[in-house]
Write a protein that holds these residues in place. Structure first.
Motif, mmCIF file in Angstrom:
data_model
loop_
_atom_site.group_PDB
_atom_site.id
_atom_site.type_symbol
_atom_site.label_atom_id
_atom_site.label_comp_id
_atom_site.label_asym_id
_atom_site.label_seq_id
_atom_site.Cartn_x
_atom_site.Cartn_y
_atom_site.Cartn_z
ATOM 1 N N ASP B 60 0.573 -1.802 -0.139
ATOM 2 C CA ASP B 60 0.059 0.003 -0.153
ATOM 3 C C ASP B 60 1.253 1.618 -0.033
ATOM 4 O O ASP B 60 1.726 0.939 0.799
ATOM 5 C CB ASP B 60 -0.525 0.139 1.317
ATOM 6 C CG ASP B 60 -2.501 -0.611 0.972
ATOM 7 O OD1 ASP B 60 -2.633 -0.227 -0.214
ATOM 8 O OD2 ASP B 60 -2.714 -1.050 2.500
ATOM 9 N N ASP B 121 -6.029 -5.088 5.814
ATOM 10 C CA ASP B 121 -7.595 -4.333 5.026
ATOM 11 C C ASP B 121 -7.416 -3.554 5.988
ATOM 12 O O ASP B 121 -7.351 -3.909 7.740
ATOM 13 C CB ASP B 121 -8.267 -5.329 4.692
ATOM 14 C CG ASP B 121 -9.695 -4.399 5.155
ATOM 15 O OD1 ASP B 121 -9.966 -3.279 5.117
ATOM 16 O OD2 ASP B 121 -10.894 -5.405 5.051
ATOM 17 N N ARG B 122 -7.443 -2.052 6.500
ATOM 18 C CA ARG B 122 -7.941 -1.021 7.735
ATOM 19 C C ARG B 122 -8.757 -1.177 7.690
ATOM 20 O O ARG B 122 -8.985 0.417 8.540
ATOM 21 C CB ARG B 122 -5.901 -0.250 7.996
ATOM 22 C CG ARG B 122 -5.152 -1.014 7.554
ATOM 23 C CD ARG B 122 -4.099 0.547 8.278
ATOM 24 N NE ARG B 122 -3.812 0.594 6.390
ATOM 25 C CZ ARG B 122 -3.879 2.186 6.435
ATOM 26 N NH1 ARG B 122 -4.082 3.135 7.252
ATOM 27 N NH2 ARG B 122 -3.460 2.204 4.949
ATOM 28 N N SER B 123 -9.956 -1.779 6.829
ATOM 29 C CA SER B 123 -11.444 -1.087 7.008
ATOM 30 C C SER B 123 -11.960 -0.803 8.742
ATOM 31 O O SER B 123 -12.930 -0.399 8.700
ATOM 32 C CB SER B 123 -11.991 -1.015 5.820
ATOM 33 O OG SER B 123 -12.296 -2.155 6.997
ATOM 34 N N ASP B 126 -11.935 2.265 9.896
ATOM 35 C CA ASP B 126 -13.255 3.663 9.146
ATOM 36 C C ASP B 126 -14.262 3.203 10.026
ATOM 37 O O ASP B 126 -15.135 3.625 10.443
ATOM 38 C CB ASP B 126 -13.179 3.377 8.049
ATOM 39 C CG ASP B 126 -12.208 3.281 7.400
ATOM 40 O OD1 ASP B 126 -11.053 4.131 7.576
ATOM 41 O OD2 ASP B 126 -12.173 2.450 5.786
ATOM 42 N N LYS B 127 -14.312 2.180 10.565
ATOM 43 C CA LYS B 127 -15.657 1.015 11.390
ATOM 44 C C LYS B 127 -15.360 2.172 12.260
ATOM 45 O O LYS B 127 -16.570 2.590 13.380
ATOM 46 C CB LYS B 127 -15.333 -0.306 11.423
ATOM 47 C CG LYS B 127 -16.118 -0.903 10.557
ATOM 48 C CD LYS B 127 -16.069 -2.083 10.266
ATOM 49 C CE LYS B 127 -16.377 -3.033 9.091
ATOM 50 N NZ LYS B 127 -15.276 -4.054 8.496
ATOM 51 N N GLN B 129 -13.992 5.091 13.593
ATOM 52 C CA GLN B 129 -14.457 6.811 12.880
ATOM 53 C C GLN B 129 -16.766 6.656 12.877
ATOM 54 O O GLN B 129 -17.049 7.271 13.302
ATOM 55 C CB GLN B 129 -14.013 6.466 11.896
ATOM 56 C CG GLN B 129 -11.928 7.052 11.860
ATOM 57 C CD GLN B 129 -12.151 8.724 13.247
ATOM 58 O OE1 GLN B 129 -13.009 8.245 13.723
ATOM 59 N NE2 GLN B 129 -11.624 9.406 12.255
ATOM 60 N N GLN B 130 -16.598 5.482 12.310
ATOM 61 C CA GLN B 130 -18.236 5.284 11.682
ATOM 62 C C GLN B 130 -18.912 5.573 12.620
ATOM 63 O O GLN B 130 -19.962 6.623 13.036
ATOM 64 C CB GLN B 130 -18.830 4.740 10.944
ATOM 65 C CG GLN B 130 -18.214 4.904 9.158
ATOM 66 C CD GLN B 130 -17.904 3.160 8.556
ATOM 67 O OE1 GLN B 130 -18.085 2.439 8.585
ATOM 68 N NE2 GLN B 130 -16.898 3.927 6.952
#
Ligand code: HEM
Ligand code: SF4
Ligand code: FES
Lengths: 216, 254
Positions: B60, B121-123, B126-127, B129-130
């Motif tokens: 990445d 996968d660093r989502s 994001d979760k 944060q959401q």
């Protein structure tokens, strides 16, 4: 973890003050009086029960913590860093704690269990100590004879070394966990933590060493 | 003076996909310029792999200037390599020695599954944060500048916390794969400013719950995160997060 740990830290101070009377040089009178008082005071007995409960809670929580944390990294890294960015003891609290637990088992077996359930314990005759006109347990002699052997004395010294390492990280860690590690007094907590982690186990360890040497 | 170019042995983690077991492959790379960045060195490696008809190493990267947080690489047992306060893209080859073997791995954490080679996968971030890492905005005119006074120290601390680029080095470096430094930075930047107050307690509760649910480990205050964070986020923020969280649990309602 933090609350139970801090309770144990507090307990250790009280325990240490009591133990230091072993070195009073009065043939054990101060310590025996103290030990009689402790064994027959309702409040102290309550605190002692609480203390057992906190040790158990601390251990149960530490098992859960160590396991969930290991599960968060299922695959280990292959590369070995030249300089690690955290203290060894901070990464091995579980191992240090387990050693403390082993020490506690030996320690409780030889004194707490003996004093409570032992038979044929040495006694101090009634009237030997001013104001105590009934026979009291000669706790001092039990402790002294335990510390007369080198291996037993060494178990204590090593045990206290391990405790020192545990608290070197644990003391300030507990404050950080409780959200108190703020910049203004973070340094102060760290300094007190290091002083505590060195002085308290050191004083604890001096007792068996001195008592061993007195009898050697 | 040190040499201008290096001959290196690279031990690189290769993994075909998320289901593959993966393993280290060893590559030799000659004449790497000491002026090259680590990612440029990886580009050179990939060029040579491509010319040999081999699959290039997936990694990445985006900005290559230390601000996007994409370049996740665990180099020689350290997040973003041996240099403190830098991302991989800002790490230069002059920090390595001629003849050195460099081990390159992906971030390792249960919530950061490897997608391919060095790409994770660093989502999960994001979760988190959401779950609360935002300020709900009511539409209308922008308020006047300086209408709400903010103490300088708070503004500074909030700004320092807001410097977090979500790179995940803190999780990667932590022995417990804990996300506390990241979450503490996100919670702190709002907790310190008036805009963050209305949702303050709700935010910290939800973000911490999400972090735990995703399988990040628990903080044991080892301090490795702070040492490896490229943006110098301090663990004082973790103390603040703990305090915010305890406060929210003891007295719910904002
Ligand atoms: C006299 C005995 C003990 C004292 C005074 C003590 C004290 C502490 C303190 C203050 C902490 C830090 C809490 C925090 O950061 O929130 C801690 C953590 C810990 N203790 Fe103990 N402890 C003792 C015995 C034990 C025993 C018997 C075990 C395990 C079998 C143990 C295992 C742990 C573990 C795993 C941690 C968590 C690691 C961490 O937070 O970094 N401890 N202890
Ligand atoms: S706290 Fe630092 S290490 Fe963690 S995600 Fe943010 S910038 Fe990266
Ligand atoms: S590529 Fe954007 S921070 Fe490294």
């Amino acid at each position: 973890m933090a609350l139970t740990g801090l309770f144990l830290i507090l307990f250790l101070v009280i325990h240490l003050i009591g133990n230091l009377q072993l070195l009073a040089g009065d043939g054990g009178e101060a310590f025996n009086r103290y030990s009689y008082f402790m064994a027959n005071n309702g409040l102290i007995q309550l605190v002692s029960k609480l203390n057992f409960a906190f040790i158990v809670l601390h251990v149960i929580y530490s098992i859960w913590l160590t396991r969930t944390n290991a599960a968060a990294r299922p695959i280990a890294y292959g590369g070995k860093p030249k300089n690690v960015q955290s203290n060894w003891n901070s990464r091995n609290m579980g191992i240090l704690g387990t050693l403390i637990l082993l020490f506690l088992i030996v320690h409780l077996k030889s004194f707490w269990f003996e004093f409570k359930f032992g038979t044929g314990l040495p006694m101090i005759e009634a009237g030997t100590y001013d104001g105590l006109n009934f026979a009291v347990l000669d706790a001092y002699t039990v402790v002294a004879s335990a510390y007369s052997t080198l291996p037993y004395m060494l178990i204590y010294v090593v045990g206290m070394l391990v405790l020192s390492f545990h608290l070197y990280h644990g003391f300030q860690s507990a404050f950080q966990t409780l959200g108190l590690g703020f910049s203004s007094y973070k340094k102060l907590i760290e300094v007190i933590g290091v002083v505590y982690a060195v002085i308290v186990p050191l004083l604890f360890a001096i007792i068996p060493v001195v008592m061993y040497l007195q009898q050697a | 003076m040190s040499k201008e170019s290096l001959n290196l042995t690279l031990k690189v983690w290769r993994q075909k996909g998320s289901k593959d077991k993966g393993k280290f492959e060893t590559y030799k790379l000659k004449d790497v310029s000491t002026h090259a960045s680590f990612l440029e060195m990886m580009d050179v490696l990939n060029e040579s792999l491509i010319s040999e008809q081999k699959e290039p190493v997936a990694f990445d990267h985006d900005c290559r200037e230390g601000i996007c947080g994409m370049c996740s690489m665990y180099i020689n047992g350290r997040a973003h390599g041996p240099q403190r306060g830098t991302t991989t893209c800002q790490l230069h080859m002059r920090h390595f020695e001629d003849g050195e073997t460099i081990t390159i791995e992906p971030w390792r954490a249960a919530p950061f599954p490897v997608l391919k080679d060095l790409v994770v996968d660093r989502s999960a971030f994001d979760k988190i944060q959401q779950a609360g890492g935002y300020v709900s905005v009511n539409t209308g005119n922008a308020p006047d500048g300086n209408a709400v006074p903010i103490p300088k120290e708070n503004a500074d601390e909030a700004f320092n916390a807001a410097a977090c680029i979500g790179c995940g080095a803190c999780v990667a470096a932590c022995k417990n794969a804990s996300a506390m430094l990241f979450v503490s930075a996100k919670v702190s930047q709002y907790a310190l400013l008036p805009q963050g107050q209305p949702e303050r307690k709700e935010r910290v509760g939800k973000m911490v719950a999400k972090m735990d649910e995703l399988g990040f480990g628990n903080c044991t205050n080892t301090g490795a995160c702070e040492a490896e964070c490229p943006k110098g986020i301090s663990i004082t923020n973790i103390a603040r997060l703990n305090r915010e969280y305890l406060g929210a649990m003891l007295g719910p309602g904002n």
